[in-house]
Write a protein that holds these residues in place. Structure first.
Motif, PDB file in Angstrom:
ATOM      1  N   ALA A  98      -6.632 -74.514 -66.924  1.00 31.34           N
ATOM      2  CA  ALA A  98      -7.307 -75.260 -66.034  1.00 31.34           C
ATOM      3  C   ALA A  98      -6.559 -76.543 -65.406  1.00 31.34           C
ATOM      4  CB  ALA A  98      -8.656 -76.099 -66.912  1.00 31.34           C
ATOM      5  N   LEU A  99      -5.566 -77.101 -65.985  1.00 28.25           N
ATOM      6  CA  LEU A  99      -4.693 -77.949 -65.561  1.00 28.25           C
ATOM      7  C   LEU A  99      -3.898 -77.722 -64.510  1.00 28.25           C
ATOM      8  CD1 LEU A  99      -3.380 -80.807 -65.769  1.00 28.25           C
ATOM      9  CD2 LEU A  99      -1.923 -79.884 -67.434  1.00 28.25           C
ATOM     10  N   HIS A 100      -3.290 -76.310 -64.526  1.00 27.78           N
ATOM     11  CA  HIS A 100      -2.473 -75.779 -63.285  1.00 27.78           C
ATOM     12  C   HIS A 100      -3.414 -75.403 -62.251  1.00 27.78           C
ATOM     13  CE1 HIS A 100       1.407 -75.306 -65.101  1.00 27.78           C
ATOM     14  NE2 HIS A 100       0.846 -75.531 -66.127  1.00 27.78           N
ATOM     15  N   GLN A 101      -4.595 -74.931 -62.663  1.00 23.73           N
ATOM     16  CA  GLN A 101      -5.622 -74.492 -61.470  1.00 23.73           C
ATOM     17  C   GLN A 101      -6.111 -76.059 -60.912  1.00 23.73           C
ATOM     18  OE1 GLN A 101      -8.571 -72.640 -63.952  1.00 23.73           O
ATOM     19  NE2 GLN A 101      -7.488 -70.676 -63.755  1.00 23.73           N
ATOM     20  N   ALA A 102      -6.112 -76.975 -61.476  1.00 28.68           N
ATOM     21  CA  ALA A 102      -6.548 -78.258 -60.880  1.00 28.68           C
ATOM     22  C   ALA A 102      -5.460 -78.627 -59.703  1.00 28.68           C
ATOM     23  CB  ALA A 102      -7.000 -79.307 -61.914  1.00 28.68           C
ATOM     24  N   ALA A 103      -4.062 -78.519 -60.296  1.00 29.04           N
ATOM     25  CA  ALA A 103      -3.100 -78.757 -59.551  1.00 29.04           C
ATOM     26  C   ALA A 103      -3.035 -78.051 -58.055  1.00 29.04           C
ATOM     27  CB  ALA A 103      -1.808 -78.468 -60.258  1.00 29.04           C
ATOM     28  N   PHE A 104      -3.559 -76.663 -58.267  1.00 29.73           N
ATOM     29  CA  PHE A 104      -3.727 -75.807 -56.999  1.00 29.73           C
ATOM     30  C   PHE A 104      -4.877 -76.475 -56.128  1.00 29.73           C
ATOM     31  CE2 PHE A 104      -5.609 -72.641 -54.596  1.00 29.73           C
ATOM     32  CZ  PHE A 104      -4.542 -71.618 -54.489  1.00 29.73           C
ATOM     33  N   VAL A 105      -5.976 -76.719 -56.467  1.00 33.75           N
ATOM     34  CA  VAL A 105      -6.919 -77.495 -55.762  1.00 33.75           C
ATOM     35  C   VAL A 105      -6.316 -78.697 -54.932  1.00 33.75           C
ATOM     36  CG1 VAL A 105      -9.335 -78.113 -55.633  1.00 33.75           C
ATOM     37  CG2 VAL A 105      -8.729 -76.262 -57.140  1.00 33.75           C
ATOM     38  N   ILE A 106      -5.812 -79.299 -56.051  1.00 36.00           N
ATOM     39  CA  ILE A 106      -5.375 -80.892 -55.226  1.00 36.00           C
ATOM     40  C   ILE A 106      -4.352 -80.414 -54.133  1.00 36.00           C
ATOM     41  CG2 ILE A 106      -4.214 -82.871 -55.597  1.00 36.00           C
ATOM     42  CD1 ILE A 106      -5.236 -82.697 -58.510  1.00 36.00           C
ATOM     43  N   GLY A 107      -3.449 -79.409 -54.390  1.00 35.14           N
ATOM     44  CA  GLY A 107      -2.121 -79.088 -53.516  1.00 35.14           C
ATOM     45  C   GLY A 107      -2.933 -78.671 -52.447  1.00 35.14           C
ATOM     46  N   LEU A 108      -4.059 -77.625 -52.516  1.00 39.18           N
ATOM     47  CA  LEU A 108      -4.742 -77.108 -51.216  1.00 39.18           C
ATOM     48  C   LEU A 108      -5.249 -78.066 -50.429  1.00 39.18           C
ATOM     49  CD1 LEU A 108      -6.183 -74.670 -49.866  1.00 39.18           C
ATOM     50  CD2 LEU A 108      -7.812 -74.553 -51.654  1.00 39.18           C
ATOM     51  N   GLN A 109      -6.100 -79.171 -51.039  1.00 38.12           N
ATOM     52  CA  GLN A 109      -6.608 -80.155 -50.418  1.00 38.12           C
ATOM     53  C   GLN A 109      -5.652 -81.017 -49.562  1.00 38.12           C
ATOM     54  OE1 GLN A 109      -8.190 -82.982 -53.173  1.00 38.12           O
ATOM     55  NE2 GLN A 109      -8.727 -84.510 -51.752  1.00 38.12           N
ATOM     56  N   ARG A 110      -4.355 -81.307 -49.932  1.00 44.72           N
ATOM     57  CA  ARG A 110      -3.539 -81.896 -49.401  1.00 44.72           C
ATOM     58  C   ARG A 110      -2.905 -80.984 -48.198  1.00 44.72           C
ATOM     59  NH1 ARG A 110      -0.413 -84.732 -54.423  1.00 44.72           N
ATOM     60  NH2 ARG A 110      -1.944 -86.258 -55.133  1.00 44.72           N
ATOM     61  N   HIS A 111      -2.689 -79.801 -48.564  1.00 46.93           N
ATOM     62  CA  HIS A 111      -1.988 -78.794 -47.340  1.00 46.93           C
ATOM     63  C   HIS A 111      -2.971 -78.974 -46.341  1.00 46.93           C
ATOM     64  CE1 HIS A 111       0.422 -75.660 -46.392  1.00 46.93           C
ATOM     65  NE2 HIS A 111      -0.388 -75.151 -45.692  1.00 46.93           N
ATOM     66  N   HIS A 112      -4.196 -78.783 -46.325  1.00 46.90           N
ATOM     67  CA  HIS A 112      -4.980 -78.641 -45.272  1.00 46.90           C
ATOM     68  C   HIS A 112      -5.786 -79.941 -44.759  1.00 46.90           C
ATOM     69  CE1 HIS A 112      -5.557 -74.334 -44.560  1.00 46.90           C
ATOM     70  NE2 HIS A 112      -4.861 -74.139 -45.654  1.00 46.90           N
ATOM     71  N   LYS A 113      -5.266 -81.320 -45.403  1.00 48.51           N
ATOM     72  CA  LYS A 113      -5.792 -82.457 -45.117  1.00 48.51           C
ATOM     73  C   LYS A 113      -7.238 -82.567 -45.139  1.00 48.51           C
ATOM     74  CE  LYS A 113      -1.743 -83.727 -42.387  1.00 48.51           C
ATOM     75  NZ  LYS A 113      -1.065 -82.415 -42.727  1.00 48.51           N
ATOM     76  N   ILE A 114      -7.865 -82.156 -46.341  1.00 56.48           N
ATOM     77  CA  ILE A 114      -9.311 -81.954 -46.467  1.00 56.48           C
ATOM     78  C   ILE A 114      -9.792 -83.306 -46.705  1.00 56.48           C
ATOM     79  CG2 ILE A 114     -11.234 -80.780 -47.864  1.00 56.48           C
ATOM     80  CD1 ILE A 114      -9.652 -78.914 -45.830  1.00 56.48           C
ATOM     81  N   LYS A 115     -10.811 -83.911 -46.402  1.00 57.60           N
ATOM     82  CA  LYS A 115     -11.621 -85.244 -46.706  1.00 57.60           C
ATOM     83  C   LYS A 115     -12.542 -84.957 -47.686  1.00 57.60           C
ATOM     84  CE  LYS A 115     -10.200 -87.129 -42.304  1.00 57.60           C
ATOM     85  NZ  LYS A 115     -10.853 -87.832 -40.803  1.00 57.60           N
ATOM     86  N   GLU A 116     -12.996 -83.993 -47.830  1.00 61.60           N
ATOM     87  CA  GLU A 116     -14.102 -83.689 -48.627  1.00 61.60           C
ATOM     88  C   GLU A 116     -13.990 -82.539 -49.607  1.00 61.60           C
ATOM     89  OE1 GLU A 116     -18.921 -83.464 -48.673  1.00 61.60           O
ATOM     90  OE2 GLU A 116     -17.950 -82.554 -46.924  1.00 61.60           O
ATOM     91  N   THR A 117     -13.364 -82.937 -50.984  1.00 63.85           N
ATOM     92  CA  THR A 117     -13.447 -81.934 -52.075  1.00 63.85           C
ATOM     93  C   THR A 117     -14.251 -82.176 -53.082  1.00 63.85           C
ATOM     94  OG1 THR A 117     -11.098 -81.737 -51.570  1.00 63.85           O
ATOM     95  CG2 THR A 117     -11.736 -80.872 -53.802  1.00 63.85           C
ATOM     96  N   LEU A 118     -15.292 -81.110 -53.348  1.00 65.65           N
ATOM     97  CA  LEU A 118     -16.172 -81.527 -54.637  1.00 65.65           C
ATOM     98  C   LEU A 118     -15.929 -80.634 -55.649  1.00 65.65           C
ATOM     99  CD1 LEU A 118     -19.328 -81.090 -51.968  1.00 65.65           C
ATOM    100  CD2 LEU A 118     -18.087 -83.375 -52.556  1.00 65.65           C
ATOM    101  N   TYR A 119     -16.104 -81.045 -56.849  1.00 67.00           N
ATOM    102  CA  TYR A 119     -16.097 -80.607 -57.915  1.00 67.00           C
ATOM    103  C   TYR A 119     -17.404 -80.688 -59.067  1.00 67.00           C
ATOM    104  CZ  TYR A 119     -11.133 -81.363 -57.272  1.00 67.00           C
ATOM    105  OH  TYR A 119      -9.617 -81.247 -57.059  1.00 67.00           O
TER     106      TYR A 119
END
Length: 276
Positions: A98-119
């Protein structure tokens, strides 16, 4: 295999099955005990550790290939990605995958400059919810059980989650105008439906009309991203709006957490996720 001489005793199949079930039950109990008893992380130490992992993730071949695959599908709708919804991530301060998957989501959020990421995950601790906020995410106030509408292009990240969650994402967006906004990373629909062809649900209906891009698990840490695919639903591939038999919605499914699709019986003992 233990060095105990008991391992070499002749046992009947019935006794062997009983021992196997007992060991499995004890293993699940120990996993649950680990998650409950694992101490909270020190946020001041854990935050930079997760930040470093995000940097490594964004430089990995797995991440770069996944971003390329996603970009190719986004070009089909000629719109940028605007939202990420991550469901069922797991206790990422306490488990390795789960830790590595969280890093993937955060990286994805930054890569696409997403303002709204819901968990959302009911297992999140207060410390994990605070970490999500520190990394510019937001924890949903209630369990939507996958019932979330994609009014804008939305990537749903459901790593190894129950079948019902994926079904309910589709159920919530079961319109020809809305489905193209859904970008879903989850277990492979093709693999999931191999044994469900006779069932009528939204996954078995859509599998022939969606574009599935397998995300090859060549990440340096094995079994973190296994069997995941990017699923997209190009409008030109969907049945016409007047196809009532296709567009009539099935009932939503109840999410049973016992259906969690796990890549392995993860051994939690020995995971040292508290800050080093």
């Amino acid at each position: 295999m233990s060095n105990s001489g008991q391992d070499f005793q002749v046992v009947t199949r019935k006794k062997w099955m009983a021992r196997k079930c007992l060991r499995r039950r004890d293993r699940h109990k120990s996993e649950s005990d680990y998650l409950n008893d694992c101490p909270d992380v020190d946020l001041k130490k854990f935050q930079p550790r997760l930040e470093n992992l995000c940097t490594e993730m964004c430089q990995s071949d797995y991440f770069l290939v996944a971003m390329e695959a996603l970009q190719q599908q986004l070009e089909g709708i000629k719109k940028p990605l605007e939202r990420i919804v991550c469901l069922g991530l797991g206790p990422f301060s306490r488990t390795y995958h789960a830790l590595h998957q969280a890093a993937f989501v955060i990286g994805l959020q930054r890569h696409h400059k997403i303002k709204e990421t819901l968990y959302f995950d009911p297992v999140f601790r207060d410390s994990e919810m605070e970490l999500i906020r520190l990394f510019d995410g937001c924890v949903m106030g209630e369990d939507c059980a996958g019932k979330h509408e994609a009014e804008v292009p939305t990537l749903y990240y459901l790593p190894h989650c129950p079948y019902a969650l994926m079904h309910n994402i589709l159920w919530s967006n079961w319109k020809r105008e809305t489905l193209p906004n859904v970008f879903l990373i989850s277990n492979s629909f093709e693999m999931l439906t191999m044994t469900r062809r006779s069932q009528d649900d939204h996954i078995t209906r859509i599998v022939e009309h969606c574009t599935e891009t397998p995300l090859e698990d060549d990440y340096e840490h094995h079994n973190v991203f296994n069997d995941l695919s990017l699923h997209t639903f190009p409008k030109e591939s969907l049945p016409a709006s007047d196809d009532e038999s296709f567009w009539t919605r099935c009932a939503p499914l109840k999410v049973n957490e016992d259906e969690l699709i796990t890549e392995t019986e993860t051994s939690f003992a020995g995971l040292k996720l508290e800050s080093e």
